[in-house]
Design an enzyme around this catalytic site. Sequence first.
Site, mmCIF file in Angstrom:
data_model
loop_
_atom_site.group_PDB
_atom_site.id
_atom_site.type_symbol
_atom_site.label_atom_id
_atom_site.label_comp_id
_atom_site.label_asym_id
_atom_site.label_seq_id
_atom_site.Cartn_x
_atom_site.Cartn_y
_atom_site.Cartn_z
ATOM 1 N N PRO A 9 -0.569 -0.848 0.440
ATOM 2 C CA PRO A 9 -1.279 -1.996 1.020
ATOM 3 C C PRO A 9 -2.737 -1.971 0.572
ATOM 4 C CG PRO A 9 -0.921 -0.290 2.675
ATOM 5 C CD PRO A 9 -0.185 0.142 1.452
ATOM 6 N N CYS A 92 -7.012 4.012 7.246
ATOM 7 C CA CYS A 92 -8.103 3.243 6.651
ATOM 8 C C CYS A 92 -9.452 3.714 7.190
ATOM 9 C CB CYS A 92 -7.932 1.757 6.932
ATOM 10 S SG CYS A 92 -9.254 0.735 6.232
ATOM 11 N N LYS A 131 1.162 5.516 8.073
ATOM 12 C CA LYS A 131 0.359 5.858 6.897
ATOM 13 C C LYS A 131 -0.924 6.516 7.385
ATOM 14 C CE LYS A 131 -1.333 4.275 2.423
ATOM 15 N NZ LYS A 131 -2.664 4.865 2.430
ATOM 16 N N ASN A 203 0.250 9.784 -1.678
ATOM 17 C CA ASN A 203 -0.629 8.716 -2.159
ATOM 18 C C ASN A 203 -1.981 9.324 -2.528
ATOM 19 O OD1 ASN A 203 -2.609 6.275 -0.480
ATOM 20 N ND2 ASN A 203 -1.767 6.018 -2.519
#
Length: 321
Positions: A9, A92, A131, A203
């Site tokens: 994303p 984030c 995530k 990631n």
Amino acid sequence: MNRLISVAPMLACTDKHLRYFLRLFSKESLLFSEMVSTGAIIYGDRERFLSFNTIEHPLVLQLGGDNPGDLALCSKYIEEYGYDEVNLNVGCPSSRVQSGHFGACLMAEPELVANCVKAMQAAVDIPVSVKTRIGINELNSYQYISDFIEKMIEAGCSVFYIHARIALLGKYSPKENREKTPINYEAVYQLKQDFPESQFIVNGDIISLDAIEQHLDNCDGVMLGRYIYKNPYILAEIEKRFFPETYKHKSRSEVIREFLPYLEEQLSKGISLYGIARHLLSFFHGVKGAKLWRRHISENGTKKSAAVEIIEDALQFIEEE
């Protein structure tokens, strides 16, 4: 659901137009939406935030929020719209996201995150994933992330997308948090060893097909972000190498021509050409004529009268082998 290759994303990048485009040459990758806050879904234009084209499957919507009830309600909406998975953002590092009390700052509150996961799990039948980073600020030991993951597993989560860095909140910007904090893949590998029944998708800074292969020896999948956005056709090369049974070759020019009817349809709905074409600028990365391709679209695509012909004209500059 196949999570071997995921496209991360990315704010202002992974909208439905890019996802449709990627699907024209990548059938196997798992695509993610941009992060959407619970408030946007509950109080905003739900159709705008949740609608997508069926070609985009398999597709995950990433949620941002910290209220279990709101997250459960939004998860229901997401399931009703037909998404294949709902993902909770606990990674984030943006200061704007922190001000809303979601994203990476939630790593400091594992009990709250566990309650959010439980509420989401109870609300839907589709998978609920998380995530996250491997730590934040001083909460950066392997023991901390291990305990955090264990708590999420106890709450019912079994799929984790892990950015293999800590986030230094209040010190670095999101860009600096991608570039200045060291990468630690070994921590993710160790999580997979310690919790073998769960899926771990790694990631962060994965920028070659050989690196993907190495990570797949240690994890259940890889998540790729800017590596794909800066050169989208890499996804076709990934498909060829890792999914040879289903791979069907298309040249870049063939993909663009196949995309034109969709582009024309969106223009008829009042979407600006450049709002979509900006995703195409780097598609011919490394191909002769790529600079002229980018320039033609950049100089002409923002005009009010901009039409599909601008993309067709830009194709004339490309010299593919």
